[in-house]
Design a protein around this motif. Structure first.
Motif, PDB file in Angstrom:
ATOM      1  N   THR A  99       0.851  -1.184   0.000  1.00 33.56           N
ATOM      2  CA  THR A  99       0.000   0.000   0.000  1.00 33.56           C
ATOM      3  C   THR A  99       0.888   1.236   0.000  1.00 33.56           C
ATOM      4  O   THR A  99       2.058   1.156   0.365  1.00 33.56           O
ATOM      5  CB  THR A  99      -0.895   0.041   1.263  1.00 33.56           C
ATOM      6  OG1 THR A  99      -0.072  -0.188   2.405  1.00 33.56           O
ATOM      7  CG2 THR A  99      -1.987  -0.996   1.206  1.00 33.56           C
ATOM      8  N   ASP A 100       0.320   2.361  -0.415  1.00 35.56           N
ATOM      9  CA  ASP A 100       1.084   3.602  -0.310  1.00 35.56           C
ATOM     10  C   ASP A 100       0.818   4.226   1.063  1.00 35.56           C
ATOM     11  O   ASP A 100       0.134   3.635   1.895  1.00 35.56           O
ATOM     12  CB  ASP A 100       0.748   4.564  -1.473  1.00 35.56           C
ATOM     13  CG  ASP A 100      -0.711   4.999  -1.460  1.00 35.56           C
ATOM     14  OD1 ASP A 100      -1.392   4.810  -0.430  1.00 35.56           O
ATOM     15  OD2 ASP A 100      -1.174   5.517  -2.492  1.00 35.56           O
ATOM     16  N   ALA A 101       1.360   5.426   1.267  1.00 34.42           N
ATOM     17  CA  ALA A 101       1.234   6.063   2.590  1.00 34.42           C
ATOM     18  C   ALA A 101      -0.218   6.320   2.975  1.00 34.42           C
ATOM     19  O   ALA A 101      -0.545   6.413   4.148  1.00 34.42           O
ATOM     20  CB  ALA A 101       2.030   7.356   2.610  1.00 34.42           C
ATOM     21  N   GLU A 102      -1.101   6.421   1.970  1.00 38.60           N
ATOM     22  CA  GLU A 102      -2.518   6.678   2.267  1.00 38.60           C
ATOM     23  C   GLU A 102      -3.337   5.389   2.344  1.00 38.60           C
ATOM     24  O   GLU A 102      -4.563   5.438   2.286  1.00 38.60           O
ATOM     25  CB  GLU A 102      -3.120   7.600   1.212  1.00 38.60           C
ATOM     26  CG  GLU A 102      -3.269   9.037   1.670  1.00 38.60           C
ATOM     27  CD  GLU A 102      -2.054   9.876   1.309  1.00 38.60           C
ATOM     28  OE1 GLU A 102      -1.785   9.981   0.102  1.00 38.60           O
ATOM     29  OE2 GLU A 102      -1.373  10.366   2.227  1.00 38.60           O
ATOM     30  N   HIS A 103      -2.640   4.252   2.429  1.00 40.21           N
ATOM     31  CA  HIS A 103      -3.285   2.936   2.516  1.00 40.21           C
ATOM     32  C   HIS A 103      -4.034   2.546   1.247  1.00 40.21           C
ATOM     33  O   HIS A 103      -4.934   1.711   1.281  1.00 40.21           O
ATOM     34  CB  HIS A 103      -4.205   2.835   3.744  1.00 40.21           C
ATOM     35  CG  HIS A 103      -3.457   2.956   5.041  1.00 40.21           C
ATOM     36  ND1 HIS A 103      -3.050   1.873   5.769  1.00 40.21           N
ATOM     37  CD2 HIS A 103      -3.006   4.038   5.703  1.00 40.21           C
ATOM     38  CE1 HIS A 103      -2.399   2.282   6.837  1.00 40.21           C
ATOM     39  NE2 HIS A 103      -2.357   3.600   6.825  1.00 40.21           N
ATOM     40  N   ASN A 104      -3.683   3.160   0.125  1.00 44.83           N
ATOM     41  CA  ASN A 104      -4.251   2.728  -1.152  1.00 44.83           C
ATOM     42  C   ASN A 104      -3.481   1.507  -1.626  1.00 44.83           C
ATOM     43  O   ASN A 104      -2.250   1.459  -1.504  1.00 44.83           O
ATOM     44  CB  ASN A 104      -4.138   3.837  -2.195  1.00 44.83           C
ATOM     45  CG  ASN A 104      -4.893   5.080  -1.775  1.00 44.83           C
ATOM     46  OD1 ASN A 104      -6.056   5.009  -1.373  1.00 44.83           O
ATOM     47  ND2 ASN A 104      -4.226   6.220  -1.832  1.00 44.83           N
ATOM     48  N   LEU A 105      -4.198   0.539  -2.171  1.00 43.19           N
ATOM     49  CA  LEU A 105      -3.578  -0.704  -2.613  1.00 43.19           C
ATOM     50  C   LEU A 105      -2.808  -0.468  -3.922  1.00 43.19           C
ATOM     51  O   LEU A 105      -3.372   0.015  -4.898  1.00 43.19           O
ATOM     52  CB  LEU A 105      -4.680  -1.748  -2.824  1.00 43.19           C
ATOM     53  CG  LEU A 105      -4.242  -3.185  -3.116  1.00 43.19           C
ATOM     54  CD1 LEU A 105      -3.487  -3.775  -1.937  1.00 43.19           C
ATOM     55  CD2 LEU A 105      -5.467  -4.037  -3.435  1.00 43.19           C
ATOM     56  N   THR A 106      -1.514  -0.792  -3.929  1.00 40.82           N
ATOM     57  CA  THR A 106      -0.732  -0.583  -5.151  1.00 40.82           C
ATOM     58  C   THR A 106      -0.450  -1.903  -5.872  1.00 40.82           C
ATOM     59  O   THR A 106      -0.398  -1.945  -7.093  1.00 40.82           O
ATOM     60  CB  THR A 106       0.598   0.139  -4.857  1.00 40.82           C
ATOM     61  OG1 THR A 106       1.286  -0.567  -3.815  1.00 40.82           O
ATOM     62  CG2 THR A 106       0.353   1.577  -4.414  1.00 40.82           C
ATOM     63  N   SER A 107      -0.253  -2.989  -5.118  1.00 42.74           N
ATOM     64  CA  SER A 107      -0.100  -4.294  -5.764  1.00 42.74           C
ATOM     65  C   SER A 107      -0.507  -5.415  -4.823  1.00 42.74           C
ATOM     66  O   SER A 107      -0.526  -5.239  -3.605  1.00 42.74           O
ATOM     67  CB  SER A 107       1.344  -4.497  -6.230  1.00 42.74           C
ATOM     68  OG  SER A 107       2.172  -4.712  -5.122  1.00 42.74           O
ATOM     69  N   PHE A 108      -0.854  -6.539  -5.441  1.00 42.74           N
ATOM     70  CA  PHE A 108      -1.326  -7.690  -4.665  1.00 42.74           C
ATOM     71  C   PHE A 108      -0.774  -8.964  -5.296  1.00 42.74           C
ATOM     72  O   PHE A 108      -0.789  -9.091  -6.528  1.00 42.74           O
ATOM     73  CB  PHE A 108      -2.865  -7.707  -4.675  1.00 42.74           C
ATOM     74  CG  PHE A 108      -3.452  -8.881  -3.945  1.00 42.74           C
ATOM     75  CD1 PHE A 108      -3.588  -8.861  -2.570  1.00 42.74           C
ATOM     76  CD2 PHE A 108      -3.851 -10.026  -4.641  1.00 42.74           C
ATOM     77  CE1 PHE A 108      -4.115  -9.959  -1.893  1.00 42.74           C
ATOM     78  CE2 PHE A 108      -4.376 -11.122  -3.962  1.00 42.74           C
ATOM     79  CZ  PHE A 108      -4.507 -11.082  -2.586  1.00 42.74           C
ATOM     80  N   THR A 109      -0.248  -9.869  -4.487  1.00 41.10           N
ATOM     81  CA  THR A 109       0.313 -11.111  -5.008  1.00 41.10           C
ATOM     82  C   THR A 109      -0.384 -12.298  -4.364  1.00 41.10           C
ATOM     83  O   THR A 109      -0.590 -12.332  -3.150  1.00 41.10           O
ATOM     84  CB  THR A 109       1.829 -11.194  -4.727  1.00 41.10           C
ATOM     85  OG1 THR A 109       2.450 -10.046  -5.301  1.00 41.10           O
ATOM     86  CG2 THR A 109       2.440 -12.443  -5.344  1.00 41.10           C
ATOM     87  N   TRP A 110      -0.740 -13.270  -5.216  1.00 45.73           N
ATOM     88  CA  TRP A 110      -1.450 -14.457  -4.739  1.00 45.73           C
ATOM     89  C   TRP A 110      -0.655 -15.670  -5.207  1.00 45.73           C
ATOM     90  O   TRP A 110      -0.528 -15.901  -6.412  1.00 45.73           O
ATOM     91  CB  TRP A 110      -2.859 -14.450  -5.322  1.00 45.73           C
ATOM     92  CG  TRP A 110      -3.714 -15.643  -4.997  1.00 45.73           C
ATOM     93  CD1 TRP A 110      -3.595 -16.497  -3.950  1.00 45.73           C
ATOM     94  CD2 TRP A 110      -4.852 -16.084  -5.757  1.00 45.73           C
ATOM     95  NE1 TRP A 110      -4.586 -17.441  -3.982  1.00 45.73           N
ATOM     96  CE2 TRP A 110      -5.369 -17.222  -5.078  1.00 45.73           C
ATOM     97  CE3 TRP A 110      -5.493 -15.639  -6.911  1.00 45.73           C
ATOM     98  CZ2 TRP A 110      -6.487 -17.919  -5.550  1.00 45.73           C
ATOM     99  CZ3 TRP A 110      -6.604 -16.330  -7.367  1.00 45.73           C
ATOM    100  CH2 TRP A 110      -7.095 -17.450  -6.684  1.00 45.73           C
ATOM    101  N   ILE A 111      -0.090 -16.407  -4.265  1.00 44.93           N
ATOM    102  CA  ILE A 111       0.676 -17.592  -4.630  1.00 44.93           C
ATOM    103  C   ILE A 111      -0.255 -18.802  -4.554  1.00 44.93           C
ATOM    104  O   ILE A 111      -0.524 -19.331  -3.478  1.00 44.93           O
ATOM    105  CB  ILE A 111       1.900 -17.785  -3.710  1.00 44.93           C
ATOM    106  CG1 ILE A 111       2.774 -16.512  -3.746  1.00 44.93           C
ATOM    107  CG2 ILE A 111       2.714 -19.019  -4.122  1.00 44.93           C
ATOM    108  CD1 ILE A 111       3.929 -16.515  -2.770  1.00 44.93           C
TER     109      ILE A 111
END
Ligand SMILES: [Zn+2]
Length: 469
Positions: free
Chosen positions: A155-167
């Motif tokens: 997440t960035d400093a404002e808690h916005n999701l920037t990337s997500f990884t699913w194994i």
């Protein structure tokens, strides 16, 4: 008929009543103007014990009771700041093991467990709600998370999701990156060869250093210390204590990137500790018993109203800056007993700036809890506490404008919503899963032998030679 004029006495009465009323009004106005500038804090903040209009967000079942999580509607009022501050001056000093375990950047790694949903998991960590919707709306397959799978996100400093990884598996990794108002999916299908990796060593200086010298990575060391965090304190390992670990590592051209801890054995003095991976993705002792300590959901004897919920994205209406509320405020009257939610060691117990009287407790390696604005502290730093021990009386100290208890739970150095967080459970294996586990352990146990315990005829597979760097 002649109208009768009001008599003089009646007139006088009306006049004196009028002047009395005017006098009272003037006195009220004088008090109002004099008092206001002298007490800026009292007029700027709403006392937490005052009734405010609230919206129920969700109900959390706690034992046989139920807590309402409410959002403080007054937060949205541009002129009012509900809570002054919960920032203690004192920080918990991090040691070498914390540095290996804690996720200092904005990456959170998480193992999916029973009952989890992606929305639920990310809300606990305060990820921007609309980003979670955006991702799960676009990729419906994310509803198929399985127990034991690893996910991670940034997440960035404002808690916005920037990337997500699913194994999903080692050769099926899905990466979702934010670009504009969408998430783009990338699928990695590289496949390495999984090889067992067995190593044993002795404590020379401390566990982290010795394990690194034998070729273990930081994340492998973190996995080991997490698996055995409730059994003993890794800082108390002595010179000459022994450890033996069994990993499965995925090799790409003789280099490894992913690994899974299958089993670990640590001999501390005369005591032997085991953590063995079961099919449910959790670690158990050699008898299939639990390695965890259970926690109380909240640090109080009785349930209490929540005057302010967990909100790491709370916007300060005055400064327009994100001033996170990293915990939950319980509206309890001064002198209410405050309990330790789990077994642990008191690391801070003192007056600490705007947090007032402040206690921080370390539970195992991954968990810390913080209790603020206390009236009376009943424990000392270094003291060992058990689940349910009374550690303080709640109060109104520090920058607090009404009696309440501010309570925080941190996992791997990150604040999480204490009312919904996954807490460790202390349940062992039973039935068929226990039988399977015990059979698997029979095969694994000989691999965890220390060289001094081995018979001469098995000396050929001395494990320390297998180190791959
Ligand atoms: Zn608070």
């Amino acid at each position: 008929m002649q109208q009768t004029e009001p008599s003089n006495t009646v007139r006088k009465e009306i006049k004196s009543q009028y002047f009395t009323l005017l006098g009272v009004l003037i006195i009220i106005l004088i008090f109002y103007f004099l008092w206001r500038p002298l007490n800026p804090e009292r007029t700027a903040y709403i006392p937490l014990n005052q009734q405010v209009q609230t919206t129920v967000l969700e109900n959390v079942v706690v034992g046989n009771a139920s807590i309402e999580i409410v959002e403080d509607s007054s937060v949205t009022d541009a002129n009012e700041v509900v809570e002054s501050s919960d920032q203690p001056e004192d920080e918990i000093v991090k040691d070498e093991i914390d540095q290996v375990i804690d996720q200092d950047d904005n990456t959170v790694q998480y193992t999916v467990s029973r009952g989890d949903t992606l929305y639920g998991i990310m809300m606990r960590y305060g990820v921007n709600r609309s980003d979670i919707y955006l991702l799960t709306d676009q990729y419906k397959q994310l509803a198929n998370l399985r127990i034991g799978q690893q996910i991670s996100w940034n997440t960035d400093a404002e808690h916005n999701l920037t990337s997500f990884t699913w194994i999903i598996s080692s050769n099926n990794v899905r990466i979702y990156e934010r670009s504009g108002d969408k998430f783009a999916e990338r699928i990695e299908t590289r496949e390495g060869i999984w090889k067992p990796f067995n190593i044993s060593g002795e404590i020379g200086s401390n566990f982290v250093v010795d394990a690194k010298n034998l070729g273990l990575t930081s994340s492998e060391i973190a996995t080991i210390t997490k698996a055995l965090q409730w059994q003993f304190d890794f800082r108390r390992l002595q010179k000459g204590d022994k450890f033996s670990v069994l990993f499965s590592r995925e090799m790409f051209d003789n280099k490894h990137e992913n690994s899974q801890l299958l089993a670990v054995r640590i001999k501390n003095g005369s005591k032997d500790y085991y953590a063995i991976l079961a099919d449910d993705g959790l670690y158990y002792d050699m008898n299939g018993g639990s390695l965890s300590q259970s926690f109380l959901r909240y640090p109080l004897v009785k349930q209490a109203r929540i005057s302010s919920g967990f909100n790491p994205r709370r916007l300060n209406p005055v400064t327009k800056k994100v001033t996170p509320h990293n915990g939950v405020d319980f509206a309890v009257s001064r002198g209410t007993p405050v309990l330790s939610v789990g077994e642990g060691e008191v690391v801070i117990a003192k007056y600490s700036g705007s947090a007032g009287n402040f206690i921080a407790i370390r539970h195992g390696r991954q968990y810390t809890t913080k209790y603020m604005h206390l009236d009376k502290i009943l424990v000392k730093p270094g003291q060992q506490v058990k689940k349910g021990d009374q550690i303080a009386l709640s109060g109104n100290t520090g920058r607090s404008t009404g009696p309440h208890l501010h309570y925080e739970l941190h996992i791997d150095g990150k604040p999480v919503n204490p009312l919904t967080a996954n807490l460790p459970v202390s349940e062992g294996l039973t039935g068929k899963s226990k039988t399977t586990f015990l059979e698997q352990f029979k095969e694994i146990k000989p691999k965890l032998q220390f060289s001094s315990e081995k018979k001469p005829d098995t000396a050929s597979d001395v494990v320390a030679n297998n180190v791959t760097k």
